[in-house]
Scaffold this active site. Structure first.
Site, mmCIF file in Angstrom:
data_model
loop_
_atom_site.group_PDB
_atom_site.id
_atom_site.type_symbol
_atom_site.label_atom_id
_atom_site.label_comp_id
_atom_site.label_asym_id
_atom_site.label_seq_id
_atom_site.Cartn_x
_atom_site.Cartn_y
_atom_site.Cartn_z
ATOM 1 N N VAL A 146 0.915 -1.150 0.055
ATOM 2 C CA VAL A 146 -0.164 0.003 0.134
ATOM 3 C C VAL A 146 0.801 1.220 -0.026
ATOM 4 C CG1 VAL A 146 -2.137 -1.100 1.206
ATOM 5 C CG2 VAL A 146 -0.223 -0.095 2.481
ATOM 6 N N GLY A 147 2.406 1.181 0.065
ATOM 7 C CA GLY A 147 2.877 2.337 0.060
ATOM 8 C C GLY A 147 4.140 2.105 1.097
ATOM 9 N N MET A 148 4.934 3.156 1.148
ATOM 10 C CA MET A 148 6.209 3.392 1.784
ATOM 11 C C MET A 148 5.755 4.527 2.983
ATOM 12 S SD MET A 148 8.582 1.591 0.816
ATOM 13 C CE MET A 148 10.039 2.170 1.644
ATOM 14 N N ALA B 121 7.254 6.037 7.171
ATOM 15 C CA ALA B 121 8.829 6.513 7.483
ATOM 16 C C ALA B 121 9.403 5.371 7.685
ATOM 17 C CB ALA B 121 8.593 7.459 8.740
ATOM 18 N N PHE B 122 10.600 5.266 6.991
ATOM 19 C CA PHE B 122 11.785 4.271 7.061
ATOM 20 C C PHE B 122 11.158 2.852 6.814
ATOM 21 C CE2 PHE B 122 12.220 7.639 10.111
ATOM 22 C CZ PHE B 122 13.018 8.548 9.428
ATOM 23 N N LYS C 279 3.768 -2.676 8.684
ATOM 24 C CA LYS C 279 4.602 -1.953 8.232
ATOM 25 C C LYS C 279 6.047 -2.415 8.626
ATOM 26 C CE LYS C 279 6.929 2.510 9.465
ATOM 27 N NZ LYS C 279 6.684 4.007 10.266
ATOM 28 N N ASP D 140 5.722 16.019 11.571
ATOM 29 C CA ASP D 140 5.828 15.691 10.090
ATOM 30 C C ASP D 140 4.340 15.588 9.712
ATOM 31 O OD1 ASP D 140 6.928 15.176 7.386
ATOM 32 O OD2 ASP D 140 6.977 13.112 7.801
#
EC number: 2.7.11.24
Length: 447
Positions: free
Chosen positions: A29-31, A33-34, A52, A144
């Protein structure tokens, strides 16, 4: 002890994803943080979750500390408008996986598909501020906040995510943090002395973007970003300029021609007055004059949703004592494993430390546990090389190695020389046994 058979390996975007057999149907589904994020089905609850992967969390002390910080924050921050940690485990490759609820989409994707109706803008903004009130009360600054970090499900429930950059409230905070479009001017002007107000600025930028369907301050670089902010707000007041610490930045700002502000009522002519008033209170040059999350919730614009009895604050401040610690990777590793065992309410495991102790005591205990694990690994390596009697193994001080360690080392050496030799290559192999125990006990606990 858990074995590799308890894990399923698959390739996602060229990255190995190793998950326990509790989870199935992985889809990227995506990237975040890290780390890489995938959706999956939790076979125990039959619910959709997000997993994640924190890649190589123990590659360096900096990465280990960052992962430890995110884990501690996810354990501490429990609120309806914040992403909630549901599970955590370590793979045989020693990657860490955070499991949270799956929200379906994020605000960035939503804004790209269609303009938001007024009632949705209002409800989403209320939930963002409700979450920020809680976060700030815990002594945490997100740092952020941006539309892609605002998750939304089909019921319009909103959750703030990605606390990988979150930091303590500290008037001396430094650094280059939030995405440029949502970055508060005090970060650009001073690079220090900022606090929770940076999140209010970011939330204000997101509020304006929800209203207009496009970013309010789409700067191409720092100079352009500052320029378009002053197009709306005018030149920064003298008391803000006085806080600038960088000589070069001060010269740049004072060299600019004076600009008068544009009244928000003119800039946002078609927007209802209460929304414009709240936005104007959030987007203020002087951070100390910016409205707080708590006061923003009580603003007339949010009156349809405001309920002071249902806008909780944190029960306790987040403990940031680890923030200035400079520890070796093995110490962070033991502390991380202990936090994972604590999350699963497991106690009494070899090498586990008391996570409720003071930070200094935790460091002391983790240092000892790491040293013991290293001694264990060295004992395995010694036996694999020399095939000596385990009863003859001695510690550095001349005392015999404990029977359980010696017996385990002997069994390892006689039944699997290759496995024992691996202990010689890295003491972290032995420490990794704590991770496998964590997975094993966690699986038993969840069944």
């Amino acid at each position: 002890m858990a074995t590799n058979e308890e894990f399923i390996r698959t390739q996602i975007f060229g990255t190995v994803f190793e998950i326990t057999n509790r989870y199935s149907d992985l889809n990227p589904v995506g990237m975040g943080a890290f780390g890489l994020v995938c959706s999956a089905t939790d076979t125990l609850t039959n619910q959709q979750v997000a997993i994640k992967k924190i890649m190589k969390p123990f590659a360096t002390a900096v990465l280990a500390k960052r992962t430890y910080r995110e884990l501690k924050l996810l354990k501490h921050l429990r609120h309806e408008n914040l992403i909630c940690l549901q599970d955590i485990f370590l793979s045989p490759l020693e990657d860490i996986y955070f499991v949270t609820e799956l929200q379906g989409t994020d605000l960035h994707r939503l804004l790209q598909t269609r303009p938001l109706e007024k009632q949705f803008v209002q409800y989403f903004h209320y939930q963002i501020l409700r979450g920020l009130k809680y976060v700030h009360s815990a002594g945490v600054v997100h740092r952020d906040l941006k539309p892609s970090n605002i998750l939304i499900n089909e019921n319009c429930d909103l959750k703030i995510c990605d606390f990988g950059l979150a930091r303590i409230q500290d008037p001396q905070m430094t650094g280059y943090v939030s995405t440029r479009y949502y970055r508060a001017p005090e970060i650009m002007l001073t690079w220090q002395k900022y606090d929770v107000e940076v999140d209010i600025w970011s939330a204000g930028c997101i509020f304006a973007e929800m209203i207009e369907g496009k970013p309010l301050f789409p700067g191409k670089d720092h100079v352009h970003q500052f320029s378009i902010i002053t197009d709306l707000l005018g030149s920064p007041p003298s008391d803000v300029i006085d806080t600038i610490c960088s000589e070069n930045t001060l010269k740049f700002v004072t060299s600019l021609p004076h600009r008068d502000p544009i009244p928000f009522s003119e800039r946002f002519k078609t927007v209802e007055p209460d929304a414009v008033d709240l936005l104007e209170k959030m987007l203020v040059f002087d951070p100390k004059k910016r409205i707080t999350a708590a006061d923003a919730l009580a603003h007339p614009y949010l009156a349809p949703y405001h309920d002071p009895t249902d806008e909780p604050v944190a029960e306790a401040k987040f403990d940031w004592h680890f923030n200035d610690a400079d520890l070796p990777v093995d110490t962070w590793r033991v502390m991380m494993y202990s936090e994972i065992l604590d999350f699963h309410k497991i106690g009494g495991t070899d090498g586990q430390i008391d996570t409720s102790a003071t930070f200094d005591d935790q460091v002391a205990a983790a240092t000892v546990a790491a040293a013991q694990a290293q001694a264990h690994a060295l004992a395995q390596a010694q036996m694999s090389q020399n095939m000596i009697d385990p009863n003859q193994l001695l510690n550095e001080d001349g005392t015999p190695v404990s029977g359980s360690i010696a017996e385990n080392s002997s069994n390892s050496a006689t039944t699997n020389l290759n496995g024992a030799a691996a202990g010689m290559n890295s003491a972290s192999d032995t420490i990794n046994e704590y991770a496998n125990q964590a997975v094993h006990f966690a699986n038993e606990f969840q069944q």
